[in-house]
Design a protein around this motif. Structure first.
Motif, mmCIF file in Angstrom:
data_model
loop_
_atom_site.group_PDB
_atom_site.id
_atom_site.type_symbol
_atom_site.label_atom_id
_atom_site.label_comp_id
_atom_site.label_asym_id
_atom_site.label_seq_id
_atom_site.Cartn_x
_atom_site.Cartn_y
_atom_site.Cartn_z
ATOM 1 N N ARG A 9 2.528 3.226 0.552
ATOM 2 C CA ARG A 9 2.096 1.836 0.463
ATOM 3 C C ARG A 9 1.672 1.528 -0.956
ATOM 4 O O ARG A 9 1.256 2.421 -1.696
ATOM 5 C CB ARG A 9 0.906 1.617 1.385
ATOM 6 N N PRO A 10 1.716 0.252 -1.356
ATOM 7 C CA PRO A 10 1.194 -0.101 -2.681
ATOM 8 C C PRO A 10 -0.297 0.229 -2.746
ATOM 9 O O PRO A 10 -0.980 0.235 -1.714
ATOM 10 C CB PRO A 10 1.408 -1.618 -2.776
ATOM 11 N N LEU A 11 -0.807 0.509 -3.945
ATOM 12 C CA LEU A 11 -2.200 0.951 -4.091
ATOM 13 C C LEU A 11 -3.205 -0.043 -3.533
ATOM 14 O O LEU A 11 -4.219 0.349 -2.983
ATOM 15 C CB LEU A 11 -2.518 1.223 -5.564
ATOM 16 N N HIS A 12 -2.958 -1.347 -3.664
ATOM 17 C CA HIS A 12 -3.941 -2.312 -3.176
ATOM 18 C C HIS A 12 -3.973 -2.380 -1.646
ATOM 19 O O HIS A 12 -4.910 -2.900 -1.056
ATOM 20 C CB HIS A 12 -3.687 -3.703 -3.774
ATOM 21 N N LEU A 13 -2.959 -1.813 -0.987
ATOM 22 C CA LEU A 13 -2.933 -1.759 0.466
ATOM 23 C C LEU A 13 -3.154 -0.342 0.997
ATOM 24 O O LEU A 13 -3.127 -0.114 2.205
ATOM 25 C CB LEU A 13 -1.587 -2.261 1.002
ATOM 26 N N ALA A 14 -3.367 0.606 0.096
ATOM 27 C CA ALA A 14 -3.521 2.017 0.486
ATOM 28 C C ALA A 14 -4.832 2.230 1.243
ATOM 29 O O ALA A 14 -5.768 1.435 1.141
ATOM 30 C CB ALA A 14 -3.491 2.898 -0.748
ATOM 31 N N ASN A 15 -4.862 3.321 2.013
ATOM 32 C CA ASN A 15 -6.067 3.663 2.766
ATOM 33 C C ASN A 15 -7.221 3.950 1.822
ATOM 34 O O ASN A 15 -7.043 4.567 0.779
ATOM 35 C CB ASN A 15 -5.821 4.891 3.639
ATOM 36 N N LYS A 16 -8.406 3.536 2.226
ATOM 37 C CA LYS A 16 -9.603 3.847 1.444
ATOM 38 C C LYS A 16 -10.026 5.269 1.826
ATOM 39 O O LYS A 16 -10.121 5.600 3.004
ATOM 40 C CB LYS A 16 -10.730 2.868 1.768
ATOM 41 N N MET A 17 -10.242 6.107 0.805
ATOM 42 C CA MET A 17 -10.618 7.493 1.074
ATOM 43 C C MET A 17 -12.026 7.746 0.549
ATOM 44 O O MET A 17 -12.420 7.198 -0.473
ATOM 45 C CB MET A 17 -9.632 8.449 0.401
#
Length: 130
Positions: A9-17
């Motif tokens: 996924r694009p970074l702005h939609l990536a999972n928060k870790m």
């Protein structure tokens, strides 16, 4: 039959870790269960982390012209973030992570911080030098 890979996924939609580069983690499942290590790279797009010296596999590589020699190399492969647990910098135990906004820095501006669920102290961010 080919295995379907998880889409990046694009970074702005990536999972928060909750785990970042430089954190010390405890591996809670897999062949290196119970071992500790430092996160050398975080991959939030695919929810994985690479831990230094853990999850090592042997990879056969072909020589590429004059630049790279062929042979068998050992390489650290990514682990899913659910298979590692963050170690608190204060109490030294593996813990879950809470988030809070606390005044930090010279200007005392409220910034988001990670908090240990066991000792309720701020987990130090080793990548920042503040």
């Amino acid at each position: 039959m080919a295995i379907k890979q998880k889409e990046k996924r694009p970074l702005h939609l990536a999972n928060k870790m909750n785990i970042k580069k430089g954190d010390t983690v405890l591996i809670i499942s897999g062949k290196d269960k119970g071992k500790e290590g430092t996160v050398s790279r975080a991959l939030p797009q695919v929810s994985k982390v690479i831990v230094e010296g853990r999850n090592i596999v042997k990879k056969h590589v072909r020589p590429q012209g004059q630049t790279r020699q062929g042979g068998i190399i050992e390489k650290a492969m990514p682990l899913h973030v659910s298979n590692v647990m963050l170690k608190c910098t204060e109490c030294g135990e593996a813990t879950r992570v809470a988030h809070d906004r606390r005044p930090m820095g010279a200007d005392q501006k409220e910034r988001p911080v990670r908090i240990c669920k066991k000792c309720n102290k701020v987990i130090e961010d080793r990548t920042r030098s503040s």
